[in-house]
Design a protein around this motif. Structure first.
Motif, PDB file in Angstrom:
ATOM      1  N   SER A 127     -10.081  10.862  45.762  1.00  0.00           N
ATOM      2  CA  SER A 127     -10.451  10.492  44.403  1.00  0.00           C
ATOM      3  C   SER A 127      -9.409  10.958  43.406  1.00  0.00           C
ATOM      4  N   LEU A 128      -8.951  12.190  43.602  1.00  0.00           N
ATOM      5  CA  LEU A 128      -7.933  12.693  42.688  1.00  0.00           C
ATOM      6  C   LEU A 128      -6.642  11.898  42.822  1.00  0.00           C
ATOM      7  N   SER A 129      -6.326  11.463  44.046  1.00  0.00           N
ATOM      8  CA  SER A 129      -5.129  10.668  44.246  1.00  0.00           C
ATOM      9  C   SER A 129      -5.250   9.296  43.564  1.00  0.00           C
ATOM     10  N   LYS A 130      -6.421   8.601  43.769  1.00  0.00           N
ATOM     11  CA  LYS A 130      -6.642   7.311  43.124  1.00  0.00           C
ATOM     12  C   LYS A 130      -6.679   7.459  41.615  1.00  0.00           C
ATOM     13  N   PHE A 131      -7.347   8.473  41.178  1.00  0.00           N
ATOM     14  CA  PHE A 131      -7.460   8.680  39.740  1.00  0.00           C
ATOM     15  C   PHE A 131      -6.089   8.916  39.128  1.00  0.00           C
ATOM     16  N   SER A 132      -5.272   9.683  39.865  1.00  0.00           N
ATOM     17  CA  SER A 132      -3.933   9.936  39.368  1.00  0.00           C
ATOM     18  C   SER A 132      -3.133   8.629  39.305  1.00  0.00           C
ATOM     19  N   GLU A 133      -3.278   7.773  40.331  1.00  0.00           N
ATOM     20  CA  GLU A 133      -2.567   6.492  40.339  1.00  0.00           C
ATOM     21  C   GLU A 133      -3.033   5.586  39.218  1.00  0.00           C
ATOM     22  N   CYS A 134      -4.353   5.520  39.025  1.00  0.00           N
ATOM     23  CA  CYS A 134      -4.914   4.690  37.939  1.00  0.00           C
ATOM     24  C   CYS A 134      -4.463   5.215  36.587  1.00  0.00           C
ATOM     25  N   ARG A 135      -4.436   6.513  36.456  1.00  0.00           N
ATOM     26  CA  ARG A 135      -4.031   7.087  35.173  1.00  0.00           C
ATOM     27  C   ARG A 135      -2.576   6.762  34.874  1.00  0.00           C
ATOM     28  N   GLU A 139      -1.305   4.488  31.777  1.00  0.00           N
ATOM     29  CA  GLU A 139      -0.308   4.953  30.810  1.00  0.00           C
ATOM     30  C   GLU A 139       0.864   3.984  30.743  1.00  0.00           C
ATOM     31  N   ALA A 140       1.260   3.448  31.915  1.00  0.00           N
ATOM     32  CA  ALA A 140       2.340   2.454  31.909  1.00  0.00           C
ATOM     33  C   ALA A 140       1.936   1.198  31.145  1.00  0.00           C
ATOM     34  N   LEU A 141       0.679   0.741  31.346  1.00  0.00           N
ATOM     35  CA  LEU A 141       0.166  -0.420  30.607  1.00  0.00           C
ATOM     36  C   LEU A 141       0.165  -0.159  29.112  1.00  0.00           C
ATOM     37  N   GLN A 142      -0.277   1.008  28.738  1.00  0.00           N
ATOM     38  CA  GLN A 142      -0.321   1.354  27.324  1.00  0.00           C
ATOM     39  C   GLN A 142       1.085   1.309  26.727  1.00  0.00           C
ATOM     40  N   LYS A 143       2.050   1.796  27.491  1.00  0.00           N
ATOM     41  CA  LYS A 143       3.427   1.817  27.004  1.00  0.00           C
ATOM     42  C   LYS A 143       3.977   0.405  26.856  1.00  0.00           C
ATOM     43  N   ALA A 153       3.114  -6.407  30.636  1.00  0.00           N
ATOM     44  CA  ALA A 153       1.809  -5.803  30.379  1.00  0.00           C
ATOM     45  C   ALA A 153       0.706  -6.580  31.088  1.00  0.00           C
ATOM     46  N   VAL A 154       0.853  -7.905  31.129  1.00  0.00           N
ATOM     47  CA  VAL A 154      -0.141  -8.714  31.834  1.00  0.00           C
ATOM     48  C   VAL A 154      -0.108  -8.382  33.323  1.00  0.00           C
ATOM     49  N   VAL A 155       1.102  -8.223  33.888  1.00  0.00           N
ATOM     50  CA  VAL A 155       1.217  -7.887  35.309  1.00  0.00           C
ATOM     51  C   VAL A 155       0.622  -6.507  35.575  1.00  0.00           C
ATOM     52  N   ALA A 156       0.944  -5.521  34.716  1.00  0.00           N
ATOM     53  CA  ALA A 156       0.403  -4.167  34.883  1.00  0.00           C
ATOM     54  C   ALA A 156      -1.106  -4.160  34.728  1.00  0.00           C
ATOM     55  N   GLY A 157      -1.618  -4.929  33.798  1.00  0.00           N
ATOM     56  CA  GLY A 157      -3.069  -4.998  33.613  1.00  0.00           C
ATOM     57  C   GLY A 157      -3.767  -5.565  34.834  1.00  0.00           C
ATOM     58  N   GLN A 181     -11.943   1.613  32.618  1.00  0.00           N
ATOM     59  CA  GLN A 181     -12.240   0.179  32.535  1.00  0.00           C
ATOM     60  C   GLN A 181     -12.363  -0.283  31.085  1.00  0.00           C
ATOM     61  N   SER A 182     -12.947   0.564  30.264  1.00  0.00           N
ATOM     62  CA  SER A 182     -13.054   0.230  28.846  1.00  0.00           C
ATOM     63  C   SER A 182     -11.676   0.156  28.202  1.00  0.00           C
ATOM     64  N   ARG A 183     -10.822   1.143  28.514  1.00  0.00           N
ATOM     65  CA  ARG A 183      -9.478   1.116  27.952  1.00  0.00           C
ATOM     66  C   ARG A 183      -8.685  -0.085  28.472  1.00  0.00           C
ATOM     67  N   LEU A 184      -8.875  -0.425  29.750  1.00  0.00           N
ATOM     68  CA  LEU A 184      -8.206  -1.609  30.304  1.00  0.00           C
ATOM     69  C   LEU A 184      -8.665  -2.878  29.588  1.00  0.00           C
ATOM     70  N   ARG A 185      -9.957  -2.988  29.323  1.00  0.00           N
ATOM     71  CA  ARG A 185     -10.490  -4.160  28.633  1.00  0.00           C
ATOM     72  C   ARG A 185      -9.901  -4.274  27.235  1.00  0.00           C
TER      73      ARG A 185
END
Length: 894
Positions: A127-135, A139-143, A153-157, A181-185
């Motif tokens: 979980s920590l590994s997946k969470f770290s990857e998602c995070r 962050e990359a999407l946000q950037k 951004a569309v590809v990262a999303g 998921q909310s931030r992704l939306r």
């Protein structure tokens, strides 16, 4: 509790039961110590006997008893040993301290705790590994979103969305996952919004211009984005919406608007403030009347070239073919519905220009719709242009029928008229002797079944030989040149002009108020110069023999110079040898509305136009066409007549309830039939057109006959209704009843005269006399039937009835053309002589009646009618019996 013995088994009572029954049967008084002692003794005896039987049984088989006893003791010993071993085993297993089961359970619990701790550690690690990857992905999407790199951004999303979908089970319901998921939306919506803004900046369509920017510069992004990447990054639903709006705006502002308003389009390439290249399609309004019908096609070509070069290559692969294909059908429909069909001319002169326009449209369809937008197109424009001849003819047919409908509706308020002529050319003497018309042939039917047609009808406008259609362009001028009886565009219905008689002006609608109701309305004498040549029936004077004596009657008959031949009177005063035969054209004028002339002119124009179109060669041969050019227009001539037959009786229904208008309509239909017959005679073209005209001719002839007969039948019905008020002419000796009968007959006379005056300027002479004779005939027949049906006629009533019959003698004047000549009423009223003799027989003596019968003067009467009349008029005497025997014994001598 002892087991109950079933009732069906024999019951054996034991000792105890017997003792107890005995105690139970004893009463309180009988139960004493002696009874109790006896019961006890009996019980002891029974016990002793039982023991004795047991000991006897053991002694009888002692070996078996000993063997069973030893076996029982052995079993008892082994049971004790087994019980001790089971108890020791239970202690070894279940002891709380040293027992096997408690120790095993404690070991298993310790192992379970270790396994759960290990699993929790693994899940936490994953979980920590997946969470770290998602995070990191978030962050990359946000950037990317912050820097404006929207395609990445569309590809990262999409990648982050896939990671969140594939998170382990424990993280699916975690609050951190929901937050991601909310931030992704939010970021996805922002990215979609920025992409939509980028699209709206790079593709702009409004009423004045179309702007397409190949690259769009986003805020905080140093490198502009290509339009193709923007379109590829937009979501499918949003892209479909944008393309639908784009298609609507292009069709509305640059395709359809070009057909509605004069417009010119220009293409330019400019640079915006940032230095980026911008492609612009500009629309400018053109001055009125400066563009032709080809300019909309040029505008469509310019628009499609611009889109094909600047927009279509930037579309994503999924829409690169579907979007252009979606434009093909609306553009084809717009060209047809807004250009070709509205511009389809209604005149033959404008067809060459229109055909050039149609060919231009076909070229545009080949180059752009098929070659650029949709290779699988149905080629609707080419199919329509290949059948343009049929479309033109349908347009012309619609215009012809619509103008005819308006003409019919507008002309019903007031219809001018003119006089056509019914031709009766034949070998005739100056005065032609006609046999009286048969009662069943009230129409004057010929042997070939023609009803209205006595000869050939010609209008006041006589056709020349060179005019193959039977019409000249200037009909009015030809009327003047030929000097025939025809009015101008509006001709007053004057019977003097129609017949050449100096008659009183007839009143078609209202009966004339006359001092004497049975005076002749044609009281003026016509001059010979004014008389129109016509076929005149034999002048047969009416016979009214006196009732004095047979010789007197004979003198009357002789003075009239009347012979009876074959039961019909003939006139011997007119010797045909005095009037040698000579050939001359004889015509009878009859009234026709100028509406009919206009309808025939429309038919003639349609036939001319169809033939002109067929001979013009404007339309080349088309393999898809099933008819030759001009066929539909020529067929519209027959449709004009069909439209007239369908519409006129409806719109003129109120007028056709009047006697005169019914006959006018019959005349119009008859004239139509004659003119169509001339069309058929001169038609050398298509067989289908000739057959249709022949069919119309037959239908119009039937229609003319039907309305002519209907006009007569209406008057017959009206006269029968009037005579019904006389109630059979019975009881005329009563003055009130006589007045009622006299009023009924006077009304009949007035009605017949009024209708005759109405029909006189309308019908040709032959049909006029036939029609008037038919309504007079029905009146006479009704009166004859009523009078002959009276069983007893006293002398007073016979005189009254004779006076009533003589009132109708005034109608004879309707069948007199010249006062110097005799009446020809018997030619058209078969019952006239019969009715005249009836008025005389009502006052005649037996001798007069016998004389007339022997001379054959009463040939029109049936034998049973004469018998009934004699019995009603004369008392029962030997003379009456002798007369009846003579009447019933033989027919009169011929």
């Amino acid at each position: 509790m002892a087991f109950p013995i079933p009732d069906h088994l024999p019951r054996q009572l034991d000792v105890s039961s017997s003792i107890l029954s005995k105690i139970d049967s004893a009463t309180l008084q009988s139960l004493n110590s002696s009874v109790a002692s006896s019961c006890r003794a009996e019980l002891d005896e029974s016990i002793r006997l039982t023991k004795a039987r047991i000991h006897d049984r053991i002694r009888a088989d002692s070996s078996s008893f000993q063997r069973q006893l030893s076996s029982a003791k052995s079993l008892q010993d082994r049971l004790g040993t087994l019980s001790g071993q089971v108890e020791a085993l239970s202690i070894a297993l279940s002891d709380s301290k040293s027992g096997l089961v408690p120790v095993l359970l404690k070991a298993l619990e310790a192992h379970q705790l270790l396994a759960q701790e290990s699993l929790n550690a693994d899940v936490l690690s994953d979980s920590l590994s997946k969470f770290s990857e998602c995070r990191a992905q978030l962050e990359a999407l946000q950037k990317l979103v912050d820097t404006g790199d929207l395609p990445q951004a569309v590809v990262a999303g999409r990648a982050l969305s896939s990671l969140l979908i594939a998170v382990p089970g424990p993280l699916k319901d975690a609050s951190v996952t929901s937050e991601m998921q909310s931030r992704l939306r939010v970021l996805s919506n922002r990215t979609e919004e920025l992409l939509s803004n980028a699209y709206t900046q790079s593709v702009v369509v409004n009423a004045s211009e179309v702007i397409i920017m190949p690259f769009v510069l986003m805020p905080q992004l140093l490198k502009p984005l290509p339009l193709s990447s923007v379109l590829s990054s937009i979501s499918p639903a949003s892209l479909a919406s944008h393309l639908s709006t784009l298609r609507r705006d292009i069709l509305t502002h640059y395709i359809e608007f070009s057909f509605d308003q004069p417009t010119s389009l220009t293409v330019s390439n400019v640079k915006d403030a940032s230095g980026s290249l911008v492609h612009v399609l500009s629309r400018f309004p053109s001055p009125p009347n400066t563009t032709d019908n080809i300019s909309p096609l040029a505008n469509i070509s310019t628009t499609l070239d611009f889109l094909h070069k600047q927009l279509f290559p930037t579309l994503p692969p999924t829409h690169r073919q579907s979007f252009p294909r979606s434009l093909s059908k609306p553009i084809s429909t717009a060209i047809l519905a807004r250009l070709l069909i509205p511009c389809l001319p209604s005149q033959l002169e404008a067809l060459p220009t229109f055909l050039k326009l149609a060919n231009k449209a076909v070229d545009l369809e080949d180059k752009y719709i098929v070659g650029m937008l949709d290779a699988t197109s149905d080629r609707e424009i080419k199919a329509w242009v290949n059948n343009v001849c049929a479309h033109y003819e349908r347009r012309r047919r619609s215009c012809i029928l619509d103008s005819t409908r308006k003409l019919i509706i507008q002309s019903t308020s007031s219809e001018p008229t003119f006089y056509a002529h019914l031709s009766l050319s034949q070998e005739t003497p100056d005065q032609v002797a006609h046999t009286p018309s048969d009662e069943g042939d009230a129409w004057g039917l010929d042997d070939d079944g023609q009803s209205f047609k006595t000869g050939s009808s010609s209008s006041a406008v006589e056709p020349e030989v060179e005019d193959v259609w039977g019409f000249d362009d200037d009909l009015e001028e030809e009327i003047t040149e030929k000097g025939q009886l025809a009015g101008p565009a509006e001709v007053k219905e004057d019977p003097e002009e129609a017949w050449g008689w100096n008659d009183e002006e007839p009143v078609p609608e209202e009966p004339a108020q006359e001092d004497n109701p049975w005076d002749d309305p044609w009281g003026d004498e016509p001059t010979p110069a004014e008389a129109t040549p016509a076929m005149r029936p034999t002048t047969v004077p009416s016979q009214r023999p006196s009732a004095n004596s047979a010789p007197a009657t004979q003198n009357i008959i002789g003075s009239k110079q009347l012979l009876v031949t074959n039961g019909r009177p003939t006139n011997t005063t007119n010797d045909p040898s005095r009037h040698p035969l000579k050939s001359r054209p004889i015509t009878e004028p009859y009234l026709v509305s100028t509406l009919a002339k206009s309808i025939v002119r429309a038919v003639d124009d349609a036939l001319r136009e169809g033939k002109g179109l067929a001979s013009s060669g404007i339309f080349p041969y088309s393999p898809t066409s099933t008819t030759m050019p001009g066929t539909l227009i020529m067929q519209s001539g027959a449709l004009v007549l069909d439209l007239y037959r369908a519409v006129y009786p409806v719109v003129a229904a109120a007028r056709l309830a009047r006697p005169g208008d019914v006959m006018k309509f019959a005349n119009d239909c008859f004239w139509f039939a004659e003119e169509v017959g001339r069309f058929v005679t001169y038609e050398r073209g298509m067989l289908v057109v000739k057959d249709k005209l022949e069919e119309c001719r037959g239908v119009l002839q039937v229609l003319a006959d039907s309305w002519y007969q209907d006009g007569i039948d209406r008057q017959r019905t009206a006269l029968r209704d009037i005579l019904a008020n006389a109630k059979g002419f019975t009881d005329t000796s009563d003055q009130d009843r006589y007045d009622d009968c006299e009023m009924a007959i006077s009304r009949v006379v007035r009605e017949i005269r009024s209708v005759a005056n109405t029909w006189k300027p309308i019908l040709p002479k032959s049909k006029y006399y036939t029609a008037v004779g038919a309504i007079v005939e029905v009146s006479l027949q009704r009166i004859l039937e009523d009078i002959l049906a009276i069983p007893d006629i006293p002398e007073v009533e016979s005189h009254k009835l004779s006076e009533l019959c003589r009132i109708l003698a005034a109608l004879e004047g309707l069948f007199v053309e010249d006062s110097s000549e005799s009446s020809f009423v018997v030619s058209y009223v078969p019952s006239w002589l019969k009715f005249s003799y009836l008025s005389e027989l009502l006052e005649a003596s037996m001798a007069d009646l016998t004389y007339l019968f022997e001379q054959g003067a009463l040939v029109d009467f049936e034998v049973n009618e004469l018998v009934k009349l004699v019995r009603a008029l004369f008392a029962d005497t030997p003379l009456r019996t002798k007369t009846l025997d003579k009447i019933m014994g033989r027919y009169p001598m011929r």
